[in-house]
Every structure is written in C-alpha cells, then in structure tokens.
Design an enzyme around this catalytic site. Structure first.
Site, PDB file in Angstrom:
ATOM      1  N   ASP A   2       0.822  -1.210   0.000  1.00  0.00           N
ATOM      2  CA  ASP A   2       0.000   0.000   0.000  1.00  0.00           C
ATOM      3  C   ASP A   2       0.858   1.262   0.000  1.00  0.00           C
ATOM      4  O   ASP A   2       0.465   2.293  -0.550  1.00  0.00           O
ATOM      5  CB  ASP A   2      -0.931   0.002   1.219  1.00  0.00           C
ATOM      6  CG  ASP A   2      -2.175  -0.853   0.993  1.00  0.00           C
ATOM      7  OD1 ASP A   2      -2.354  -1.347  -0.138  1.00  0.00           O
ATOM      8  OD2 ASP A   2      -2.948  -1.026   1.945  1.00  0.00           O
TER       9      ASP A   2
ATOM     10  N   GLU B 119      -5.320   9.394   5.212  1.00  0.00           N
ATOM     11  CA  GLU B 119      -5.557  10.205   6.402  1.00  0.00           C
ATOM     12  C   GLU B 119      -4.564  11.352   6.518  1.00  0.00           C
ATOM     13  O   GLU B 119      -3.457  11.311   5.970  1.00  0.00           O
ATOM     14  CB  GLU B 119      -5.461   9.355   7.678  1.00  0.00           C
ATOM     15  CG  GLU B 119      -4.066   8.932   8.079  1.00  0.00           C
ATOM     16  CD  GLU B 119      -3.528   7.717   7.362  1.00  0.00           C
ATOM     17  OE1 GLU B 119      -2.390   7.818   6.835  1.00  0.00           O
ATOM     18  OE2 GLU B 119      -4.232   6.686   7.308  1.00  0.00           O
TER      19      GLU B 119
END
Length: 301
Positions: A73, A148
């Site tokens: 990721d 985030e």
C-alpha cells in the site's frame, strides 16, 4: 488509426519479488502490443526490455491508460501522488502485507495483466481530503491525502481542540488525532480503534489517539463537514503527516483544517480474476482471516 495504449509500470525496487513481477508485467504488455513506460529511477533495477524510460513527473503519465503498481500500500500511495492530478487509474498488485488498496495478489499476476490487455476492468473513485495548516494567517501546509491526515505530538503530550463545522467539539490531551477517509479507515485509523467504513460510504472520520479524556470516541461525520484541529499554546509543537508520506512541522498555535478533496484517486477493478472485484466484505474477511465457519447464507424459499 487506433490510438496506442500506454501503461506506466512502477515497482518497489527494494523487493526482488516486485522487480521480478515488473519484468513479467512489462513483457506481457509489450508482447500484447501495448506501449510500456518505466520511471528512470527504476529502469536500471527492473531491466526494462521493450519499455520506454521516462523521468518522473506528469509527463511520465501523460496520455497513459493506467498505472500498474507492484508493491504494498505504501507503493500505491506514492504512485497516487503522480496519478491523481492526471486522473489516471491505479492498479495495485500486492507484494506487501495486508494490502487493502491493491486489486490483485502476485499469484494472480498473469491473469490480471490479461484483464488489462483485454480491457476487462472498471474504475472506481476514492474520496480524498484537502489539508491546510496555518499560523496567524501564514500558510504552513497545503496538501492532500487518500488515507488520512494526522496531527501527532512532537515531544510531550499534544494538547488540541477539535472543531467540526466551525464549532468546538472537545479538548484532548493525546498522542494525536487522525482525520481519515473511508479508504483510510482500514489503515492508521483502524489501528487507533476507529471504525471500518465501506469504501462507497461518503464520510469523514475523526479518531483521537490515546486521548486522556472521558469523551474520546471515534466519530463519523458528513463528507460535507469541515474538520479542524487547533494546537494549544502550551504544546511543544506538533507534526502533520499526510498518508505517512508528507510531513509538516506545526508550531504551537497552528490550526489544521481538513475537508473533502475535489480530486479523487481512481482505482482499477478487474473482471474475472480470483479475489478481485469481490465485495468489500469478502476482502475484509480475506485480509484479516476472519472466522466465518458456520455461516449458512440466505435461506432459499
């Protein structure tokens, strides 16, 4: 004349498996008659037979149909910085650990490439957030995130007041506060005790980290809401992290604002490859190895 199809292939060159997989992808794409680009910084490690070597930058992805990313990721988040402004979809092949953003696993690589060659894929858009930080009107940061934006303590405990839609919510002494998207709900926010939010749900998450407060529950708010965090004067500064990649130092008194981003990240979803295109519930079960023994399914009449 049929327009040429261009694919940009990038890999985590520190991993042998990623380099080997990149070579396989490039070979199959070139053999199928597609134009393949690789970044100059990765070309030597990959040994890009048949591929065009291009410098990093928007020109590398100009007119590309897709960016194929081999790694975890983290590699996909890095690739998103290049693909997002160009609106090019990302196809992640997981060679990391959990790999929630990836569409395919390495064992399905050949079939995944065949789907790309045959155009058997859809594109979904993932919500992002725009992030700004200011101190007395001075701009300290103007950036974005897919997962985030996190305000974290630098030395001692962080004293911060959280705000939603222009109204104060609570003051926390904490290690930090996470402002996450649904995509990021399975990343840092998940580790901090936040809820798992399905990707198609449009919302913003506010998750305190180790807060010393009676009320410090994770919150899910409207995607139209504006979140803000004010670093209190007695705090020894803080750090703003976006997707764990972009860092900005925040002095005491700084204010961080987080809103829904106007530009999404686009992810390719394949057809007809095992474990791809599956419902998010199935991905959750597979990634966390959740026990589902005893499930009988819907009763049939």
């Amino acid at each position: 004349m049929t327009a040429k199809r261009i694919m940009l292939v990038t890999a985590h060159t520190g991993r042998k498996a990623a380099v080997d997989s990149a070579r396989l992808v490039i070979s199959r794409l070139v053999d199928a008659g597609l134009t393949v680009r690789v970044l100059h910084a990765e070309a030597e490690a990959i040994g890009c037979q048949g591929a065009e070597v291009v410098p990093a930058g928007l020109a590398a992805i100009q007119d590309a149909e897709m960016m194929i990313v081999l790694g975890g990721d983290g590699s996909l988040l890095r690739a998103a910085e290049l693909a997002r402004p160009a609106g090019v979809p990302l196809l992640g092949v997981n060679l990391g650990h959990v790999g929630f953003l990836a569409e395919a696993e390495v064992e399905d690589l050949a079939a995944a490439v065949d789907c790309v060659v045959q155009g058997r894929y859809d594109v979904e858009e993932r919500m992002t957030v725009e992030v700004t930080a200011r101190l007395n009107g001075q701009l300290l940061a103007d950036t974005w995130a897919l997962n985030e934006a996190t305000v974290e303590k630098r030395e001692r405990m962080l004293e911060v007041v959280a705000e939603i839609d222009g109204r104060p919510l609570s003051r926390w002494g904490c290690d930090g506060v996470i402002c996450a998207t649904p995509t990021g709900s399975t990343a840092y926010a998940f580790s901090a005790g936040g809820p798992v939010v399905w990707p198609e749900v449009e919302a913003l998450l506010l998750v305190p980290i180790s807060a010393h407060a009676l009320f410090a529950r994770p919150l899910v708010v409207s995607p139209r809401s504006a979140l803000a965090l004010e670093i209190q004067p007695q705090t020894a500064g803080a750090v703003l992290w976006c997707d764990g990649r972009r860092r900005f130092d925040l002095p005491a008194g700084a204010r961080v604002e987080v809103r829904r981003g106007e530009v999404p990240v686009r992810l390719a979803r394949l057809h007809g490859v095992e474990d791809t295109g599956a419902p998010f519930t199935d991905r959750l079960v597979a990634k966390f190895d959740l026990p589902v023994q005893g499930w009988r399914g819907r009763m049939r009449s």
